[in-house]
Design a protein around this motif. Sequence first.
Motif, PDB file in Angstrom:
ATOM      1  N   GLU A 116       0.842  -1.216   0.000  1.00  0.00           N
ATOM      2  CA  GLU A 116       0.000   0.000   0.000  1.00  0.00           C
ATOM      3  C   GLU A 116       0.871   1.258   0.000  1.00  0.00           C
ATOM      4  O   GLU A 116       0.538   2.263  -0.625  1.00  0.00           O
ATOM      5  N   GLU A 151      -7.040   4.424  -1.768  1.00  0.00           N
ATOM      6  CA  GLU A 151      -5.875   3.587  -1.464  1.00  0.00           C
ATOM      7  C   GLU A 151      -5.028   4.226  -0.352  1.00  0.00           C
ATOM      8  O   GLU A 151      -4.461   3.529   0.484  1.00  0.00           O
ATOM      9  N   HIS A 197      -5.767   3.096   3.081  1.00  0.00           N
ATOM     10  CA  HIS A 197      -5.364   1.749   3.502  1.00  0.00           C
ATOM     11  C   HIS A 197      -4.022   1.752   4.240  1.00  0.00           C
ATOM     12  O   HIS A 197      -3.876   1.134   5.294  1.00  0.00           O
ATOM     13  N   HIS A 242      -5.619  -9.217   1.849  1.00  0.00           N
ATOM     14  CA  HIS A 242      -6.022  -8.510   3.071  1.00  0.00           C
ATOM     15  C   HIS A 242      -6.989  -9.366   3.894  1.00  0.00           C
ATOM     16  O   HIS A 242      -6.846  -9.494   5.103  1.00  0.00           O
ATOM     17  N   GLU A 257     -11.057  -2.852  -1.895  1.00  0.00           N
ATOM     18  CA  GLU A 257     -10.318  -3.499  -3.005  1.00  0.00           C
ATOM     19  C   GLU A 257     -11.298  -4.211  -3.931  1.00  0.00           C
ATOM     20  O   GLU A 257     -11.119  -4.229  -5.150  1.00  0.00           O
TER      21      GLU A 257
HETATM   22 FE   LIG Z   1      -5.315  -0.856  -1.078  1.00  0.00          FE
END
Ligand SMILES: [Fe+2]
Length: 327
Positions: free
Chosen positions: A89, A120, A123, A180, A203
Amino acid sequence: MTIAPVQSSTSLGSSGWTDTRLILALEEVVETELNRHLGVAKEWMPHEFVPWSQGRDFDGVLGGEAWNIEQSKVTPLGRVSLVVNLLTEDNLPSYHHEIATMFGREGAWGTWVHRWTAEEGRHGIAIRDFLLATRAVDPVELERARMNHMSEGFESDNAHSMLHSVAYVAFQELATRIAHRNTGKFAGDPLCEQLLAKIANDENLHMVFYRNLLKAALEIAPDQAMRAIADVVTNFRMPGHGIPGFERAAAQIALGGVYNLRIHHDDVLQPVLRNLRVMEIGGLGPEGMVAQNELGVFLDGLDAQARKFEERQAAMQARRAARRAAE
Ligand SMILES: [Fe+2]
Ligand SMILES: [Fe+2]
């Protein structure tokens, strides 16, 4: 579609659709998918998933307590996997650069590129805050690994082609979702699992966006899209492959059941391919048929490799169980 190919699709060759024409032709689809995404994506707050009350000063400037492994409550597999997920990430600036360069920063494409980047960004923030507040991993090692990984940058294997880029992200977003979700399952911490499930949900929505885009690409440029899918599937690498010590971490992640060949085949490649009916698409030209055939052969081989992996995994687990019983 508002933009027609240069030649009729039956005589296309690989030069029929340039990237620029494809980007223009897909703009309407991007707009539709962007609006659908914005309609279903629910706002969530990363800070709510971090148990701040567990946090305390570290050594150094504040003279607090240094990290040691006894403070970490996540499993050893969770530690390895969380770090790989976080470093992956962390490399967001490079990914942003890649997709902004490929898709542009104008119109619906640009709105998507920026929105995706913002999502993103959450994350990495959420996972890092969680890991530091709970002392789950060594903060010094983590920071050095981040510096090392980001300093290398990330160069897409698919920057030469817009269709390859779209095909790659369709599979990669699902791969990240599964990584994840399974990391959460094996981390041994219910709050960590909740956080990773939340991220996995983002995601998944990213995957749906790119998969639907790939579907439209298969309709307008079937032979080229099929070639792109075959190339991407047969050469797939996780975006974090450049992380220091990735091979060793990947082996642990595979054996532990977070991400391995079986999962890659069954939970990442097949769902996307089935959804797009990639193996059933008819009416392809010679180029598309060759690619579709290559894909079929590759998938059979991968399935066989995954079976062998599972046998090794079972044997190793049996040896470990026997060792534990003998202790
Ligand atoms: Fe991500
Ligand atoms: Fe994503």
